[in-house]
Design an enzyme around this catalytic site. Sequence first.
Site, PDB file in Angstrom:
ATOM      1  N   GLY A 284       0.819  -1.198   0.000  1.00 22.85           N
ATOM      2  CA  GLY A 284       0.000   0.000   0.000  1.00 22.85           C
ATOM      3  C   GLY A 284       0.854   1.250   0.000  1.00 22.85           C
ATOM      4  O   GLY A 284       0.588   2.203  -0.725  1.00 22.85           O
ATOM      5  N   MET A 286       5.011   2.907   1.725  1.00 25.81           N
ATOM      6  CA  MET A 286       6.268   2.634   2.426  1.00 25.81           C
ATOM      7  C   MET A 286       6.765   3.901   3.096  1.00 25.81           C
ATOM      8  O   MET A 286       6.786   4.974   2.492  1.00 25.81           O
ATOM      9  CB  MET A 286       7.296   2.099   1.419  1.00 25.81           C
ATOM     10  CG  MET A 286       8.640   1.796   2.017  1.00 25.81           C
ATOM     11  SD  MET A 286       8.540   0.498   3.275  1.00 25.81           S
ATOM     12  CE  MET A 286       9.886   0.995   4.336  1.00 25.81           C
ATOM     13  N   ASN A 288       9.628   5.225   4.002  1.00 23.11           N
ATOM     14  CA  ASN A 288      11.014   5.689   3.879  1.00 23.11           C
ATOM     15  C   ASN A 288      11.192   7.084   4.474  1.00 23.11           C
ATOM     16  O   ASN A 288      10.383   7.979   4.241  1.00 23.11           O
ATOM     17  CB  ASN A 288      11.423   5.731   2.406  1.00 23.11           C
ATOM     18  CG  ASN A 288      10.923   4.545   1.626  1.00 23.11           C
ATOM     19  OD1 ASN A 288      11.347   3.433   1.843  1.00 23.11           O
ATOM     20  ND2 ASN A 288      10.003   4.800   0.710  1.00 23.11           N
ATOM     21  N   GLU A 321       1.797   5.787   7.491  1.00 24.22           N
ATOM     22  CA  GLU A 321       3.194   5.947   7.060  1.00 24.22           C
ATOM     23  C   GLU A 321       3.853   7.148   7.735  1.00 24.22           C
ATOM     24  O   GLU A 321       5.033   7.102   8.077  1.00 24.22           O
ATOM     25  CB  GLU A 321       3.270   6.068   5.543  1.00 24.22           C
ATOM     26  CG  GLU A 321       2.606   4.945   4.774  1.00 24.22           C
ATOM     27  CD  GLU A 321       3.060   3.545   5.188  1.00 24.22           C
ATOM     28  OE1 GLU A 321       4.185   3.390   5.695  1.00 24.22           O
ATOM     29  OE2 GLU A 321       2.272   2.601   5.018  1.00 24.22           O
ATOM     30  N   GLU A 343       4.984  -2.257  13.262  1.00 26.36           N
ATOM     31  CA  GLU A 343       3.732  -2.317  12.513  1.00 26.36           C
ATOM     32  C   GLU A 343       2.507  -2.412  13.424  1.00 26.36           C
ATOM     33  O   GLU A 343       1.513  -1.726  13.201  1.00 26.36           O
ATOM     34  CB  GLU A 343       3.754  -3.476  11.519  1.00 26.36           C
ATOM     35  CG  GLU A 343       4.802  -3.333  10.420  1.00 26.36           C
ATOM     36  CD  GLU A 343       4.604  -2.096   9.554  1.00 26.36           C
ATOM     37  OE1 GLU A 343       3.546  -1.436   9.654  1.00 26.36           O
ATOM     38  OE2 GLU A 343       5.521  -1.777   8.777  1.00 26.36           O
TER      39      GLU A 343
END
Length: 884
Positions: A284, A286, A288, A321, A343
């Site tokens: 979905g 990321m 970063n 995110e 998570e």
Amino acid sequence: MDIARTPATPDGNPEMADAAPQPKEPPLIRREDYAPFPWLVPEIALDFDLGLAKTRVHSRLTVQRNAAATPSDTLRLNGDGLAPLEVKVDGEAVNSWSLDEGDLMLTLQGDSHLVEVTTEIDPSANSQLMGLYASNGMLCTQCEAEGFRRITFFPDRPDVLSTYRVRMEGPKDQFPVLLSNGNCVAEGEGADGRHWAEWHDPWRKPSYLFALVAGDLVANRDSFTTRSGRKVDLGIWVREGDLERTGHAMESLKNSMKWDEETFGREYDLDLFNIVAVSDFNMGAMENKGLNIFNTKYVLADTETATDGDYDAIEGVIGHEYFHNWSGNRVTCRDWFQLSLKEGFTVLRDQLFSADMGSEAVKRIEDVRVLRSVQFPEDSGPLAHPIRPDSYREISNFYTATVYNKGAEVIRMMRTMAGPERFRKGTDLYFERHDGEAATCEDFVCAIEDGAGLDLAQFRLWYSQAGTPRLSVRLEHDGETAVLHLAQEVPATPGQDEKKPMPIPLRIALFDPETGRHDGEKLVVLDQSQASFSFDGFARKPVLSINRGYSAPVSIERKIDAAELVFLAAHDDDPFARYEAMQDLVVGHLCEAISGSLDEAATATGREAIRQAFAAILADEALDDLMRGELMVLPSQSYLAEQMLLADPEAIHREREGLKAWLGAKLESELVAMHGRAGGISGGADAAARGARKVRTQALIYLAAGAPESAAEMAAAQYDAAANMTERQGALMVLAGLETPARGKYLLDFYDRYRGNPLVIDKWFAIQAQSLHPDALQHVKALAEHPDFTLRNPNRVRSLYMAFAVNPHAFHAASGEGYRMIADLILALDPINPQTAARFVPPLGRWRRIEPGRAALMRAELERIAAAPNLSRDTYEQVSRSLG
């Protein structure tokens, strides 16, 4: 990272060979074998010479011996499909290196060195979408969990933290925008139409958080001022033509930043925050550092092309995110066994955020529905594992509902026991202790213990034991005392035959059946195999409301009269408990009907109790339509299957659809009236309009089952008058499941209207694949040959085949054709994108819980997949565990 939920073989490349032959038994990685890496890499500099077909990467690693590790002269740098073009140590070219199963091996004598490696890769051939790959003319990366090793040689593990400097250079006309982590510190023009940019991320991070994007993009720009007064520049980067659909994503980002400051005290730590939308993406999104890369599905929205559900999903994933910046980036995982550390915690944070942005009650129901439909089957199947696994063969297979959703529920239980204020003290302590470190789940639990003042010694079992606890409940009444008897059992799961009792926090209330009121909510914690709790002051036997707010992720078994469930559905002041009473009422009736234990009179009695409850919901003016819509949703076929030792999908479908049709017929006038009433307020963006759209769709669903001809007319009229995607898609979904001439007409109209929009065409595929039409399986076969279908885009694959795999009446066709279709897909997709292919194995892996005839067909397809040569590690592990 958010989980999301191609038949020619790609052209080979000697330096990036996708789907290389894998050993039949990939190595087992065990948590107990963890050891710190013997070398630190405090700094890394990366130089990219960019091209779609050829990108050259030069890496400079500063390496130092790790005093906390067992000394070793060997430096192992992970690689996957790479061959070094040049290796230097301290400025001198060396040839003494070797390759061991793809990893670069060097022998180093001193305490610190500069190691340089040059590699060359072909992003256009990278169909796995891991590492650096090409997507519609742009370059982007996905490095979690082990994608960085497909870019350059590096100790690709989460406990090796480095600061990154990145220089990119490439043709300006092809890649006018050059983005990476952190802050842009320099940029300029090169020769021959080339340009370059340099980026620096001052915060240490593991390699899985590295990101790079190069392409022709435009940005929605805004800014956010943090609570300390620092201005952060924001950018959401998309392709030309998509810019006008980024407004909701930007508002969601700013709301996330503000909410995280106010609720968890977390402030953003860079001068820049960028999001890039990519159409080819396995997940979905990321997280970063400073450069989040998103599937376009979770960025682009307007009312013409996105449903209310899409808007909610974008808000939730944007928040998820962003929240990772602290719960995942500033504090990361020591190893991949600790995945739920970031998570599970971040899912809880995004759930709380979405609840605060919208309806807390509806959000909680939605979260539990996902848990029960996806994670509960995982917990009771061959792929069951704790939220902190003990071993794995391929880490990408552990990005699961157990790690994410159950992980969130486990942390939510700590919050329930501590209360929000003390829980916040615990999380503050966690961030204070471990900022800039690679931490463990144990570190998190210790911080909550110390900060909240809890004893969580026994609670740690939630991290190590798999399976959904089963709770038996019995309420007795004598004189003025009510006694609640509780007993728990944690069922055996693969590798865990014996389980210990776990602490289960339960919010309860005891209602007076005459007044409809209770004397206050209570929290009881069952921490033994069985226990009893006494409550005084009840002249009449009270009605028990238990697990309010779904305070524990357990399955509750109790004998309760239908009259009490109807009472709770009408009077419970906890919205989730009210929803749960409705679900229990329907589940109890359907399970008995499916088993064949009801005679005609009992069937009529059971249905009438449900009708009364539904009628009360439809008539309750105090209910808002968002909640009303949730209370009208019947338990899913997958959840009903979980209530049975062996499920008969055909019987479940027959009885569930039979009840729906009966209710639709009996409540036709009420449903038609509600549909009309809601139509007058369904055009806005506020909660009332969103609720109106929800109940209009629910009304059509019941009417389509009970009065299909009139429902088809109503759905067609709703489609024609729709001013937004929510109502148009809801109408088309109903029409797609009916045998009516209007079906083809409106499916064609939808396709012609949106043929240039990939995300909406994904909806078109999914609507047909998950429809209740008796020929859904044949429709899917035809759609697989459609010119717009491709195996090379994960969104398109999921829109057709995953929608089909979760459509029980089609997937479980008695002929086994549905099983063959999914097995054929896995075999075709595995050489192209093994991570996506492996996610289609679990539906077949449920064979042990299905009646014997279908079970044999499902197992045969798994065996056929297992016999195929050169399976990826991803698919091999899922299949072997499903058969084991």
